[in-house]
Design a protein around this motif. Structure first.
Motif, PDB file in Angstrom:
ATOM      1  N   HIS A   1      23.944  50.205  22.257  1.00  0.00           N
ATOM      2  CA  HIS A   1      24.581  48.901  22.062  1.00  0.00           C
ATOM      3  C   HIS A   1      24.347  47.953  23.235  1.00  0.00           C
ATOM      4  N   SER A   2      23.854  48.483  24.352  1.00  0.00           N
ATOM      5  CA  SER A   2      23.578  47.623  25.503  1.00  0.00           C
ATOM      6  C   SER A   2      22.503  46.595  25.178  1.00  0.00           C
ATOM      7  N   LEU A   3      21.610  46.923  24.235  1.00  0.00           N
ATOM      8  CA  LEU A   3      20.568  45.970  23.835  1.00  0.00           C
ATOM      9  C   LEU A   3      21.193  44.776  23.110  1.00  0.00           C
ATOM     10  N   ARG A   4      22.082  45.042  22.149  1.00  0.00           N
ATOM     11  CA  ARG A   4      22.730  43.960  21.397  1.00  0.00           C
ATOM     12  C   ARG A   4      23.608  43.116  22.316  1.00  0.00           C
ATOM     13  N   ALA A   5      24.355  43.794  23.190  1.00  0.00           N
ATOM     14  CA  ALA A   5      25.207  43.060  24.124  1.00  0.00           C
ATOM     15  C   ALA A   5      24.364  42.233  25.085  1.00  0.00           C
ATOM     16  N   GLY A   6      23.198  42.753  25.458  1.00  0.00           N
ATOM     17  CA  GLY A   6      22.318  42.024  26.366  1.00  0.00           C
ATOM     18  C   GLY A   6      21.793  40.747  25.759  1.00  0.00           C
ATOM     19  N   LEU A   7      21.388  40.802  24.503  1.00  0.00           N
ATOM     20  CA  LEU A   7      20.908  39.593  23.836  1.00  0.00           C
ATOM     21  C   LEU A   7      22.031  38.564  23.725  1.00  0.00           C
ATOM     22  N   ALA A   8      23.206  39.016  23.292  1.00  0.00           N
ATOM     23  CA  ALA A   8      24.336  38.100  23.135  1.00  0.00           C
ATOM     24  C   ALA A   8      24.733  37.462  24.458  1.00  0.00           C
ATOM     25  N   SER A   9      24.567  38.199  25.556  1.00  0.00           N
ATOM     26  CA  SER A   9      24.975  37.697  26.863  1.00  0.00           C
ATOM     27  C   SER A   9      23.916  36.831  27.521  1.00  0.00           C
ATOM     28  N   SER A  10      22.655  37.015  27.167  1.00  0.00           N
ATOM     29  CA  SER A  10      21.564  36.334  27.858  1.00  0.00           C
ATOM     30  C   SER A  10      21.043  35.106  27.126  1.00  0.00           C
ATOM     31  N   ALA A  11      21.167  35.090  25.797  1.00  0.00           N
ATOM     32  CA  ALA A  11      20.580  33.988  25.021  1.00  0.00           C
ATOM     33  C   ALA A  11      21.323  32.681  25.290  1.00  0.00           C
ATOM     34  N   GLU A  12      20.633  31.687  25.850  1.00  0.00           N
ATOM     35  CA  GLU A  12      21.237  30.390  26.155  1.00  0.00           C
ATOM     36  C   GLU A  12      21.077  29.451  24.965  1.00  0.00           C
TER      37      GLU A  12
END
Length: 361
Positions: A312-323
């Protein structure tokens, strides 16, 4: 005792079957439809969910027999006591040591498993019965904790992780998994369930199309996800070294994959793609290995670093990084609500909308 326990799971499998009433059993056409109906019934939940429900029933049945009771028919009073036991950890194991109390989410899942198992046996478990509902409410009130969230893999993290991978066939595959999983905001099960084309395999969870477009095109993923069918657009990156679509094309080309599962196992030497679909546990292991190799959170002990990251770190990473606007992230991840998307956003401007100042304070 052991003989009865051994039969718990087989009992569960039999109960999940569908039988004809005795007065019409033996009709050839209807008997064939029974097999078809069984296949559809098994497809109502994932294999992992069915395995979890089977374990839930086996544990409850064993607990009942240790207490001198029977699991059938359902007794709300006994189930209430069982839930209390799970929360308190008072049961003694065969070694006469107290068992570990379970989390509220695990207990809730166990209760769902029991309800499902009773339904397969023709019983209805009333979860609103006071012997169950009040005990469960008390457990939640006393033991509930905020959900433990896995750390997000941010943009700089994923770049560091992919640089640790070699450029042999296995490295090309793992690079494509990480970049596609990250850019697509995919669950690990969604990554490994992809096929090259629609209907390539019976166990397909979706397929890919690589398209050209004005902005360079990208990969269109059609996924049969937890919330139903959805499309995920993964655009091309700014450079080949970090482009998920380029990584996917490289893997498919050198692995000579043009049919069936997109991500397969490789030979021991990492030079040849095999036929079998990759297991989703590989994605979790890949993330943890590359996190260590990339030196992420190096200030922490290795055990703590490994516990921080998961699929789930991948999904959380996208949600946190996408501007981008939050609604686009919500659509990309397939969330039904913006609130669910916000749970995945580990870093964001939390006070951009300041209602305190807006009221004049």
């Amino acid at each position: 005792m052991s003989q009865r326990n051994d039969g718990d799971e087989s009992d569960q499998q039999e109960s999940a079957g569908i039988a004809l009433p005795s007065h019409i059993a033996g009709s050839g056409t209807l008997d064939r439809l029974v097999d078809t109906a069984r296949d559809y019934a098994r497809a109502a939940a994932s294999d992992n969910t069915l395995k979890a429900y089977a374990r839930d029933w086996a544990h409850f049945a064993r607990w009942c027999r240790m207490k001198g009771a029977e699991p059938l028919p359902p007794s709300p009073e006994m189930i209430g006591l069982y839930l209390a036991d799970l929360a308190s950890g008072m049961s003694l194991s065969p070694s006469q040591s107290a068992s570990r109390p379970l989390s509220v989410s695990t207990i809730d899942r166990r209760l769902s498993g029991l309800a499902w198992n009773y339904a397969q046996r023709g019983y209805t478990l009333d979860r609103k019965n006071r012997h169950i509902a009040t005990v469960m409410a008390g457990i939640k009130r006393k033991h509930a904790r905020p959900p433990v969230q896995k750390a997000a893999i941010l943009a700089e993290d994923i770049l560091a992780m992919v640089t640790t991978l070699p450029f042999d066939l296995r490295g090309l595959r793992d690079r494509a998994i990480l970049l596609l999983g990250y850019a697509g905001g995919l669950r690990r099960s969604e990554i490994v369930s992809l096929d090259v084309h629609r209907d390539d395999t019976p166990d397909s969870g979706g397929w890919i199309e690589i398209l050209d477009g004005k902005e360079g095109g990208g990969a269109l993923l059609t996924l049969n996800a937890k919330t139903g069918w959805r499309e995920v657009e993964v655009g091309r990156g700014s450079k080949d070294q970090t482009c998920p679509v380029h990584a996917l094309e490289q893997w498919l080309h050198f692995a000579k994959i043009d049919f069936g599962p997109v991500f397969t196992r490789t030979s021991r030497d990492g030079k040849r793609a095999l036929v079998g679909r990759l297991n989703d546990k590989h994605v979790a292991r890949l993330i943890k290995r590359t996190v260590l190799d990339a030196g992420l959170r190096a200030e922490l002990p290795e055990k703590d670093r490994l516990a921080l990251f998961s699929g789930h770190s991948l999904r959380a990473g996208l949600a946190s990084s996408a501007e981008v606007d939050e609604r686009y992230v919500q659509k990309h991840l397939g969330h039904a609500s913006a609130e669910m998307t916000r749970r995945y956003q580990r870093r964001r401007d939390r006070f951009r909308v300041n209602l305190t100042k807006a009221t004049g304070l």
